[in-house]
Design an enzyme around this catalytic site. Structure first.
Site, PDB file in Angstrom:
ATOM      1  CG  HIS A   1     -10.119  -1.251   5.119  1.00 51.03           C
ATOM      2  ND1 HIS A   1      -9.240  -1.580   4.096  1.00 51.03           N
ATOM      3  CD2 HIS A   1      -9.372  -0.731   6.104  1.00 51.03           C
ATOM      4  CE1 HIS A   1      -8.020  -1.273   4.478  1.00 51.03           C
ATOM      5  NE2 HIS A   1      -8.058  -0.762   5.679  1.00 51.03           N
TER       6      HIS A   1
ATOM      7  CD  GLU B   1      -2.498   1.619   2.445  1.00 52.25           C
ATOM      8  OE1 GLU B   1      -3.619   2.145   2.475  1.00 52.25           O
ATOM      9  OE2 GLU B   1      -1.779   1.522   3.468  1.00 52.25           O
TER      10      GLU B   1
HETATM   11  O1  ISL Z   1      -7.970   6.182   4.922  1.00 53.93           O
HETATM   12  C1  ISL Z   1      -7.338   7.080   4.461  1.00 53.93           C
HETATM   13  C2  ISL Z   1      -8.001   8.218   3.917  1.00 53.93           C
HETATM   14  O2  ISL Z   1      -9.254   8.241   4.399  1.00 53.93           O
HETATM   15  C3  ISL Z   1      -5.909   7.058   4.382  1.00 53.93           C
HETATM   16  O3  ISL Z   1      -5.308   8.202   4.833  1.00 53.93           O
HETATM   17  C4  ISL Z   1      -5.399   5.861   5.110  1.00 53.93           C
HETATM   18  O4  ISL Z   1      -5.221   6.153   6.425  1.00 53.93           O
HETATM   19  C5  ISL Z   1      -4.145   5.444   4.439  1.00 53.93           C
HETATM   20  O5  ISL Z   1      -4.576   5.002   3.207  1.00 53.93           O
HETATM   21  C6  ISL Z   1      -3.440   4.320   5.134  1.00 53.93           C
HETATM   22  O6  ISL Z   1      -4.298   3.246   5.315  1.00 53.93           O
HETATM   23  C7  ISL Z   1      -3.869   2.136   6.014  1.00 53.93           C
HETATM   24  O7  ISL Z   1      -3.159   2.440   7.202  1.00 53.93           O
HETATM   25  C8  ISL Z   1      -3.890   3.079   8.235  1.00 53.93           C
HETATM   26  C9  ISL Z   1      -5.237   2.431   8.522  1.00 53.93           C
HETATM   27  O8  ISL Z   1      -6.008   3.283   9.317  1.00 53.93           O
HETATM   28  C10 ISL Z   1      -5.979   2.093   7.259  1.00 53.93           C
HETATM   29  O9  ISL Z   1      -7.167   1.412   7.558  1.00 53.93           O
HETATM   30  C11 ISL Z   1      -5.053   1.295   6.399  1.00 53.93           C
HETATM   31  O10 ISL Z   1      -5.666   0.800   5.245  1.00 53.93           O
HETATM   32  C12 ISL Z   1      -3.013   3.050   9.451  1.00 53.93           C
HETATM   33  O11 ISL Z   1      -2.571   1.748   9.676  1.00 53.93           O
END
Ligand code: ISL
Ligand code: CA
Length: 561
Positions: A332, A258
């Protein structure tokens, strides 16, 4: 030549366990619940399941705050359930990848509890501690992803610790070799239990510029943008390569990073080293900002199809034979795709099928997020008290504290809150959509009597049946997987059309992205009437010698040769 790999031919289904299925009636989805629903996933035609975090966690960020990497979240079950889940998935010839969340842990992780205790304990350097600046100001002006500073002051040792996300998610210090090797050990531990790979959470944030400079002021005003100093940082490649040598190269697995603001060049560079696979594919975020202004998710902008086309073209052509794409429109963290890119009212079914056509005919591995296959939509809770997501709740508090009207803030939340995608899976029209018999941890979407799995399976014209069919078609036509991507009608503002070509096989995809009726000419040598229509989201196609008439959200795929 493109190398054939199992993960390129796979269709992935993402499960958010908390909201999937509750097997023991405590209102929270769990591992046994997933096991009960595996046949459903298999029937859809899925090859790989991506499980969002199932590790022990106090749930400040629904499992993205891990307090023990080697045990299971209490509400989800025990290690034995997880081992059974892996086994049951494999029994059905599917694979499973886990979420790897190693940019940060929970502040309740043993390492952090020890780390914060004193300045000189052996875990101090596992996290990023700094002195305050000037008059007790945080070490940098960076703004956290959930609002507020990225630094929290800890009076015990009179220093600040870094957290790019919530206060309860302190960032690990990847500069520390012991931290890195502990993580590699944990990864091997899970791989040796038989899992088939990882989705790596915010993996391009692990290396920070050790100068810790202030960032430019954000449009938001109060803080600075730290991204230039923690995204794609100076040691990122070195760390990922080391992870490859220590872990990834030794297993036949699938990895997806990601990665925010990564770019095609990085995606290429990180995909392999000396022919060994590192990050097989990445989730870039470019499509996630086509409907927002100033990179700020809360500020709305109208979707311009040209922008979407440019993004796909850049990535599809950029990675051709040199990497691989991950295709997703939602997850999500994002709104429901039919509410965002389609039309969740009059044309819900048509537009959801249109989006499925696009996702499943693109080069790259498609990721379907739970509920997408039945066309689940955004939710609009009337009261902030019904929301559970930390980002949403923080946003509401910060914005209303600034004096903005509650109504306006709620409107933003209805449009983009992460809880849109986190309401329980809608299984049937019983109480709580059949998700649980007790009170669900978050309310179900009130449209569950209309939109649910049971109804979808029984309706031959459903979104679910379209997905199932489309997945079959993709599997039976390797050209849709390995074929070269050639956009046509590039200047058109509402038609998205492209050709996929692989050896002798050639496919033509035509998508009316919006809700208007249109007529178009198609610049191909053959008459459309003479070529095979493989699938369409209307019962027929309105063809003439030069082209065709398209109805709202109509999407078609032809086989040209
Ligand atoms: O969700 C976001 C925008 O609404 C992003 O900023 C998100 O926080 C970012 O894509 C990182 O996401 C991942 O890491 C986060 C977690 O909250 C997310 O659910 C996850 O997919 C921190 O671990
Ligand atoms: Ca449960």
């Amino acid at each position: 030549m493109i190398k054939k790999r199992w993960w390129k031919e796979a269709v992935v289904y993402q499960i958010y366990p908390r909201s999937f299925y509750d097997s023991n009636q405590d209102g929270i989805g769990d591992l046994k619940g997933i096991i009960e629903k595996l046949d459903y996933i298999e029937d859809l035609g899925i090859d790989v399941i991506w499980l969002c975090p199932i590790y022990k966690s106090p749930n400040a960020d629904n499992g993205y705050d891990i307090s023990d990497y080697k045990s299971v979240m209490d509400e989800f079950g025990v290690l034995n359930d997880l081992e059974r889940l892996i086994e049951e998935i494999h029994k059905r010839s599917m694979k499973v990848i886990f979420d790897l969340v190693v940019n940060h842990t929970s502040d309740e992780h043993d390492w952090f509890i020890k780390s914060r205790n004193s300045l000189d304990n052996e875990y101090r350097d596992y996290y990023i501690w700094r002195e305050g600046k000037d008059n007790n100001k945080p070490p940098t002006n960076w703004e956290s992803f959930f609002g507020g500073s990225t630094w929290t002051y800890d009076s015990k040792t009179d220093q600040y610790y870094l957290h790019l996300f919530a206060e309860k998610q302190p960032d690990l210090n990847w500069e520390n070799k012991e931290v890195r090797f502990n993580i590699y050990d944990m990864m091997r531990w899970w791989l040796d239990k038989g899992i088939d790979g990882f989705r790596m959470d915010v993996i391009n944030m692990i290396s920070k510029d050790q100068g810790f400079p202030d960032g430019d002021k954000t449009p938001n005003g109060d803080y600075g943008d730290g991204k230039p100093y923690f995204l794609n940082g100076p040691c990122l490649y070195e760390y990922i390569k080391e992870m490859g040598e220590e872990v990834l190269f030794n297993y036949d697995i699938m990895t997806v990073g990601e990665t925010l603001d990564f770019g095609v060049e990085n995606a290429k560079k990180f995909s392999e080293v000396n022919g060994k696979e590192l990050l097989d594919m990445v989730f870039h975020f470019e499509l996630m900002s086509v409907d927002c202004r100033d990179e700020n998710k809360w500020r709305k902008k109208d979707i311009n199809l040209q922008e979407i086309k440019r993004i796909y073209k850049k990535w599809n052509q950029g990675l051709y034979e040199k990497g691989w794409n991950a295709i997703y429109l939602g997850n999500h963290d994002q709104p429901r795709i039919v509410s965002r890119f389609g039309n969740d009212e009059k044309y819900r079914k048509k537009s959801a099928k249109m989006l499925a056509t696009m996702m499943l005919t693109m080069p790259g591995t498609p990721f379907i997020y739970q509920g997408e296959e039945i066309g689940m939509t955004n939710v609009s809770f009337n009261d902030i008290g019904k929301y559970r997501d930390i980002e949403t709740i923080d946003h509401y508090r910060i914005e209303t504290n600034k004096g903005r009207s509650k109504g306006r803030v709620m409107k933003e939340i209805h449009r983009v809150s992460r809880d849109n995608a986190r309401t329980p899976m809608q299984w049937n029209d019983d109480l709580n959509a059949g998700f649980t018999q007790s009170t669900p941890w978050i309310n179900v979407n009130s449209n569950y009597k209309e939109i649910n799995v049971e109804k979808s399976i029984n309706d031959p014209d459903s979104i679910y049946n379209y997905y199932q069919n489309m997945i079959k078609i993709r599997k039976n036509n390797l050209g849709l997987i390995y074929g070269k991507y050639k956009p046509i009608l590039e200047e058109h503002n509402s038609i998205f059309s492209y050709i996929r070509k692989f050896n002798e096989d050639k496919y033509l995809i035509i998508i009316n992205f919006f809700g208007q009726n249109l007529s178009i000419e198609i610049p191909i040598n053959k008459k459309l009437k003479e070529i095979d229509l493989i699938i369409s989201n209307y019962k027929d196609a309105i063809l003439n010698d030069k082209g065709l008439s398209l109805r709202p959200y109509e999407s078609l795929m032809f086989k040209l040769s």
